[in-house]
Design a protein around this motif. Structure first.
Motif, PDB file in Angstrom:
ATOM      1  N   SER A   1      26.905   2.512 -26.623  1.00  0.00           N
ATOM      2  CA  SER A   1      25.701   2.157 -27.377  1.00  0.00           C
ATOM      3  C   SER A   1      26.005   1.161 -28.488  1.00  0.00           C
ATOM      4  N   TYR A   2      27.283   1.044 -28.870  1.00  0.00           N
ATOM      5  CA  TYR A   2      27.704   0.095 -29.895  1.00  0.00           C
ATOM      6  C   TYR A   2      27.811  -1.329 -29.354  1.00  0.00           C
ATOM      7  N   ASN A   3      27.786  -1.495 -28.036  1.00  0.00           N
ATOM      8  CA  ASN A   3      27.844  -2.828 -27.439  1.00  0.00           C
ATOM      9  C   ASN A   3      26.488  -3.505 -27.543  1.00  0.00           C
TER      10      ASN A   3
ATOM     11  N   TRP B   1      17.459   8.526 -29.648  1.00  0.00           N
ATOM     12  CA  TRP B   1      18.575   8.424 -30.593  1.00  0.00           C
ATOM     13  C   TRP B   1      19.759   7.851 -29.832  1.00  0.00           C
ATOM     14  N   PHE B   2      20.037   6.560 -30.042  1.00  0.00           N
ATOM     15  CA  PHE B   2      20.976   5.841 -29.189  1.00  0.00           C
ATOM     16  C   PHE B   2      21.974   5.100 -30.062  1.00  0.00           C
ATOM     17  N   ASN B   3      23.073   5.775 -30.386  1.00  0.00           N
ATOM     18  CA  ASN B   3      24.067   5.183 -31.278  1.00  0.00           C
ATOM     19  C   ASN B   3      25.344   6.016 -31.262  1.00  0.00           C
ATOM     20  N   HIS B   4      26.363   5.492 -31.939  1.00  0.00           N
ATOM     21  CA  HIS B   4      27.632   6.205 -32.092  1.00  0.00           C
ATOM     22  C   HIS B   4      27.862   6.599 -33.553  1.00  0.00           C
TER      23      HIS B   4
ATOM     24  N   LEU C   1      23.349   9.664 -14.860  1.00  0.00           N
ATOM     25  CA  LEU C   1      22.661   9.745 -16.137  1.00  0.00           C
ATOM     26  C   LEU C   1      21.958   8.440 -16.466  1.00  0.00           C
ATOM     27  N   ASP C   2      20.751   8.564 -17.014  1.00  0.00           N
ATOM     28  CA  ASP C   2      20.155   7.449 -17.734  1.00  0.00           C
ATOM     29  C   ASP C   2      20.849   7.422 -19.085  1.00  0.00           C
ATOM     30  N   ASN C   3      21.613   6.387 -19.346  1.00  0.00           N
ATOM     31  CA  ASN C   3      22.497   6.343 -20.507  1.00  0.00           C
ATOM     32  C   ASN C   3      21.747   6.321 -21.828  1.00  0.00           C
ATOM     33  N   MET C   4      20.470   5.926 -21.810  1.00  0.00           N
ATOM     34  CA  MET C   4      19.687   5.945 -23.042  1.00  0.00           C
ATOM     35  C   MET C   4      19.016   7.298 -23.274  1.00  0.00           C
ATOM     36  N   LEU C   5      18.679   7.994 -22.211  1.00  0.00           N
ATOM     37  CA  LEU C   5      17.940   9.248 -22.333  1.00  0.00           C
ATOM     38  C   LEU C   5      18.834  10.460 -22.524  1.00  0.00           C
ATOM     39  N   VAL C   6      20.092  10.360 -22.089  1.00  0.00           N
ATOM     40  CA  VAL C   6      20.972  11.528 -22.105  1.00  0.00           C
ATOM     41  C   VAL C   6      22.362  11.150 -22.611  1.00  0.00           C
ATOM     42  N   ALA C   7      22.829  11.892 -23.602  1.00  0.00           N
ATOM     43  CA  ALA C   7      24.203  11.756 -24.083  1.00  0.00           C
ATOM     44  C   ALA C   7      25.099  12.699 -23.294  1.00  0.00           C
ATOM     45  N   HIS C   8      26.389  12.381 -23.273  1.00  0.00           N
ATOM     46  CA  HIS C   8      27.345  13.217 -22.543  1.00  0.00           C
ATOM     47  C   HIS C   8      28.625  13.372 -23.352  1.00  0.00           C
TER      48      HIS C   8
ATOM     49  N   TRP D   1      20.466  -4.957 -26.304  1.00  0.00           N
ATOM     50  CA  TRP D   1      19.838  -4.272 -27.432  1.00  0.00           C
ATOM     51  C   TRP D   1      18.543  -4.964 -27.871  1.00  0.00           C
ATOM     52  N   ASP D   2      18.486  -6.271 -27.767  1.00  0.00           N
ATOM     53  CA  ASP D   2      17.284  -6.984 -28.210  1.00  0.00           C
ATOM     54  C   ASP D   2      16.053  -6.580 -27.407  1.00  0.00           C
ATOM     55  N   ASP D   3      16.274  -6.044 -26.207  1.00  0.00           N
ATOM     56  CA  ASP D   3      15.152  -5.673 -25.334  1.00  0.00           C
ATOM     57  C   ASP D   3      14.676  -4.244 -25.554  1.00  0.00           C
TER      58      ASP D   3
END
Length: 349
Positions: free
Chosen positions: A126-128, A239-242, A309-316, A337-339
């Motif tokens: 998510s930091y990329n 909530w999409f971050n590190h 996994l949908d990487n935005m909807l679910v953390a692992h 991220w801009d999108d």
């Protein structure tokens, strides 16, 4: 009809299953993950998924996590074909933060961290500035004990945060600070997959990363990223971050104390701050961790399970384990991220 695909179901008592009937879905109660299993022997998962891609996408957007069990996907090659059937294909691993080994194509070990260490919940990269929209795991060898891959719904994590915490991160984002070459964490050559300083500098400029070369060929980077995103398919805030994952207080106490004693806070391999550069208070970092843990759920791996996994909807994450364990991973479908950035005038304003 199989539309040219080799699903190869075993007919019983003369009953011929349609494509849609070849699998069984469970988990309607909203628990993670939703489980998908074959109704007949010999179902070719990649071929089925290619023909039912719209359905898979719809269920993934709804649940965030799909567990394909009992399809006999027993090789990395079959795993990669499934990824190709449900996405644009497996991606190379760029801007690395976790030690991984390539096992074939763009498939890697899920992580090479020592088995006694837990890995906290997070959304992949998510930091990329450009990150994978999907991440997949294939269990080739489940651990004798432990080794689960817990998951958490980031929509629910976001909703459970205190409004003041949510608001500050939504307005400011957060800063991810890294130091390379101090004897801890990945070297910059591994993280950026190059031996060239010039290539690192070019990558950093293109991906909005501040960089500074320190004596002895060491590198410091800082990147400011949003903390909240809007999912492009569902429109929901996530909530999409590190911010919690890389915060120094998330480290085990003994590791944290050793790093702070040897390096000091400025030279830690990883740390996070508010978007204005000020420290994230320990109590806020703990509040973030508890939000993940409240939503955390896990399941025991079975051999040849695939977790999508949908990487935005679910953390692992990953639990500690005993005995041999081999879980491979692939990432797919780049997103910028801009999108997906949630405007500061979002749900809390």
């Amino acid at each position: 009809m199989t539309d040219g695909h080799d699903f190869r179901p075993t007919a019983r008592r003369g009953v011929r299953l349609t494509t849609a009937e070849l699998v069984r879905w469970s988990g309607e109660a909203g628990g993670l993950p939703r489980v998908v299993e074959p109704r007949a022997e010999g179902v070719n998962l990649a071929a089925w998924a290619e023909g039912q891609r719209a359905l898979v996408e719809s269920e993934l957007a709804r649940h965030g996590a799909l567990l394909f069990r009992g399809f006999g996907v027993d090789t990395v090659e079959k795993f990669e074909r499934f990824i190709e059937a449900t996405s644009g294909g497996a991606l190379a691993y760029h801007e690395r933060s976790s030690p991984r080994s390539r096992v074939g194509g763009n498939i890697y070990t899920s992580t090479d961290y020592p088995p006694e260490q837990a890995i906290f919940l997070h959304c992949e990269q998510s930091y990329n500035l450009v990150f994978p929209a999907k991440i997949y795991f294939l269990c080739l060898t489940p651990a004798a004990s432990g080794g689960e891959t817990p998951v958490a719904d980031t929509r629910r994590v976001y909703a459970s945060l205190r409004p003041d915490v949510r608001r500050r991160f939504a307005e400011q984002g957060y800063v991810y600070a890294r130091n390379f070459g101090d004897g801890f964490g990945l070297p910059w050559q591994t993280a950026f997959q190059t031996e060239s300083r010039g290539e690192v500098e070019d990558y950093c400029r293109r991906h909005r990363i501040e960089f500074e070369w320190k004596p002895g060929g060491r590198l410091r980077t800082r990147q400011r990223r949003p903390a909240v995103a809007r999912h492009p398919a569902t429109g929901e805030p996530v909530w999409f971050n590190h911010a919690a994952f890389f915060h120094v207080s998330t480290l085990e106490a003994a590791v944290r104390e050793r790093l702070l004693a040897e390096l000091g806070e400025e030279d830690l391999p990883n740390n996070t701050f508010y978007g204005d550069g000020s420290p994230i208070e320990p109590e806020v970092a703990e509040h973030l961790r508890q939000a993940y843990l409240r939503e955390k759920t896990s399941f025991p791996w079975q051999r040849f399970d695939i977790l999508m996994l949908d990487n935005m909807l679910v953390a692992h994450g990953r639990e500690p384990f005993v005995g041999p364990r081999l879980v491979t991973a692939g990432m797919a479908d780049q997103r910028h991220w801009d999108d997906v950035r949630l405007p500061a005038t979002g749900p809390d304003h």
